[in-house]
Scaffold this motif. Structure first.
Motif, mmCIF file in Angstrom:
data_model
loop_
_atom_site.group_PDB
_atom_site.id
_atom_site.type_symbol
_atom_site.label_atom_id
_atom_site.label_comp_id
_atom_site.label_asym_id
_atom_site.label_seq_id
_atom_site.Cartn_x
_atom_site.Cartn_y
_atom_site.Cartn_z
ATOM 1 N N VAL A 30 1.474 8.705 27.842
ATOM 2 C CA VAL A 30 2.903 8.767 28.131
ATOM 3 C C VAL A 30 3.220 10.195 28.534
ATOM 4 N N LYS A 31 3.924 10.377 29.630
ATOM 5 C CA LYS A 31 4.296 11.709 30.087
ATOM 6 C C LYS A 31 5.772 11.950 29.829
ATOM 7 N N TYR A 32 6.068 13.152 29.359
ATOM 8 C CA TYR A 32 7.440 13.563 29.118
ATOM 9 C C TYR A 32 7.697 14.843 29.895
ATOM 10 N N LYS A 33 8.910 15.025 30.332
ATOM 11 C CA LYS A 33 9.316 16.280 30.952
ATOM 12 C C LYS A 33 10.358 16.917 30.043
ATOM 13 N N PHE A 34 10.247 18.233 29.872
ATOM 14 C CA PHE A 34 11.178 18.963 29.022
ATOM 15 C C PHE A 34 11.896 20.000 29.855
ATOM 16 N N ASP A 35 13.194 19.979 29.815
ATOM 17 C CA ASP A 35 14.016 20.967 30.505
ATOM 18 C C ASP A 35 14.572 21.918 29.456
ATOM 19 N N PRO A 36 14.020 23.157 29.349
ATOM 20 C CA PRO A 36 14.481 24.089 28.316
ATOM 21 C C PRO A 36 15.967 24.420 28.415
ATOM 22 N N ALA A 37 16.533 24.302 29.610
ATOM 23 C CA ALA A 37 17.948 24.594 29.777
ATOM 24 C C ALA A 37 18.820 23.453 29.260
ATOM 25 N N ASN A 38 18.217 22.291 29.052
ATOM 26 C CA ASN A 38 18.965 21.121 28.602
ATOM 27 C C ASN A 38 18.120 20.344 27.601
ATOM 28 N N PRO A 39 17.874 20.912 26.406
ATOM 29 C CA PRO A 39 17.010 20.238 25.441
ATOM 30 C C PRO A 39 17.682 18.979 24.881
ATOM 31 N N PRO A 40 16.868 18.035 24.396
ATOM 32 C CA PRO A 40 17.457 16.826 23.806
ATOM 33 C C PRO A 40 18.197 17.164 22.516
ATOM 34 N N ALA A 41 19.162 16.351 22.185
ATOM 35 C CA ALA A 41 19.935 16.568 20.955
ATOM 36 C C ALA A 41 19.047 16.333 19.739
ATOM 37 N N LEU A 42 19.297 17.096 18.678
ATOM 38 C CA LEU A 42 18.542 16.907 17.435
ATOM 39 C C LEU A 42 19.050 15.669 16.709
ATOM 40 N N THR A 43 18.126 14.998 16.039
ATOM 41 C CA THR A 43 18.526 13.845 15.229
ATOM 42 C C THR A 43 19.199 14.366 13.963
ATOM 43 N N GLU A 44 19.854 13.468 13.243
ATOM 44 C CA GLU A 44 20.489 13.874 11.975
ATOM 45 C C GLU A 44 19.446 14.383 10.998
ATOM 46 N N LYS A 45 18.266 13.747 10.987
ATOM 47 C CA LYS A 45 17.190 14.169 10.086
ATOM 48 C C LYS A 45 16.727 15.581 10.432
ATOM 49 N N GLN A 46 16.561 15.869 11.725
ATOM 50 C CA GLN A 46 16.146 17.206 12.152
ATOM 51 C C GLN A 46 17.203 18.245 11.802
ATOM 52 N N GLN A 47 18.469 17.910 12.002
ATOM 53 C CA GLN A 47 19.554 18.828 11.652
ATOM 54 C C GLN A 47 19.559 19.110 10.159
ATOM 55 N N ALA A 48 19.317 18.082 9.342
ATOM 56 C CA ALA A 48 19.282 18.254 7.891
ATOM 57 C C ALA A 48 18.112 19.145 7.482
ATOM 58 N N GLU A 49 16.953 18.948 8.095
ATOM 59 C CA GLU A 49 15.786 19.782 7.792
ATOM 60 C C GLU A 49 16.046 21.244 8.150
ATOM 61 N N LEU A 50 16.645 21.481 9.305
ATOM 62 C CA LEU A 50 16.953 22.855 9.707
ATOM 63 C C LEU A 50 17.982 23.494 8.787
ATOM 64 N N ALA A 51 18.973 22.725 8.385
ATOM 65 C CA ALA A 51 19.990 23.252 7.465
ATOM 66 C C ALA A 51 19.359 23.606 6.125
ATOM 67 N N ALA A 52 18.439 22.765 5.638
ATOM 68 C CA ALA A 52 17.767 23.037 4.368
ATOM 69 C C ALA A 52 16.910 24.297 4.472
ATOM 70 N N LEU A 53 16.225 24.472 5.590
ATOM 71 C CA LEU A 53 15.415 25.671 5.789
ATOM 72 C C LEU A 53 16.287 26.921 5.880
ATOM 73 N N ALA A 54 17.408 26.823 6.564
ATOM 74 C CA ALA A 54 18.310 27.970 6.710
ATOM 75 C C ALA A 54 18.899 28.383 5.365
ATOM 76 N N ALA A 55 19.106 27.411 4.488
ATOM 77 C CA ALA A 55 19.692 27.705 3.180
ATOM 78 C C ALA A 55 18.661 28.236 2.185
ATOM 79 N N LEU A 56 17.382 28.112 2.517
ATOM 80 C CA LEU A 56 16.309 28.542 1.623
ATOM 81 C C LEU A 56 16.283 30.068 1.522
ATOM 82 N N PRO A 57 16.336 30.623 0.308
ATOM 83 C CA PRO A 57 16.265 32.089 0.178
ATOM 84 C C PRO A 57 14.874 32.589 0.552
ATOM 85 N N ASP A 58 14.797 33.814 1.045
ATOM 86 C CA ASP A 58 13.513 34.383 1.476
ATOM 87 C C ASP A 58 12.466 34.357 0.368
ATOM 88 N N GLU A 59 12.899 34.555 -0.876
ATOM 89 C CA GLU A 59 11.962 34.587 -1.998
ATOM 90 C C GLU A 59 11.278 33.236 -2.209
#
Length: 103
Positions: free
Chosen positions: A8-37
């Motif tokens: 299967v071939k996919y094309k990716f346009d960096p100027a127009n990336p696909p929207a993140l899923t709710e699960k991906q957004q939740a994972e990123l939010a959890a990582l952002a909230a994680l303290p450096d320690e």
């Protein structure tokens, strides 16, 4: 007879990336909230100032080019072209330098 594959071939346009899923957004939010320690660096070797000697910022950075039409004075164009091939690259460098200076 044509062979079927699971390729299967996919094309990716960096100027127009696909929207993140709710699960991906939740994972990123959890990582952002994680303290450096709380970040586990055990699989990364410690780095010193000596490791960074000779490092160059942006060495492998290649910005996305966008084709546009621009109107410039004829004498400016003649000056750029007088140096030979690559006048568009020179124009881009002149503009990039001016942009960096303005920052």
């Amino acid at each position: 007879m044509k062979q079927q594959t699971d390729l299967v071939k996919y094309k990716f346009d960096p100027a127009n990336p696909p929207a993140l899923t709710e699960k991906q957004q939740a994972e990123l939010a959890a990582l952002a909230a994680l303290p450096d320690e709380a970040i586990d660096y055990s699989d990364l070797p410690a780095m010193s100032e000596q490791d960074w000697q000779g490092a160059q910022i942006g060495r492998f950075y290649r910005p996305i080019k966008k084709q546009v039409t621009v109107r410039i004075d004829a004498d400016v164009l003649a000056w750029l072209q007088a140096s030979g091939a690559g006048y568009q690259t020179r124009l881009n460098k002149i503009l990039r330098d001016a942009m960096a200076q303005a920052k």
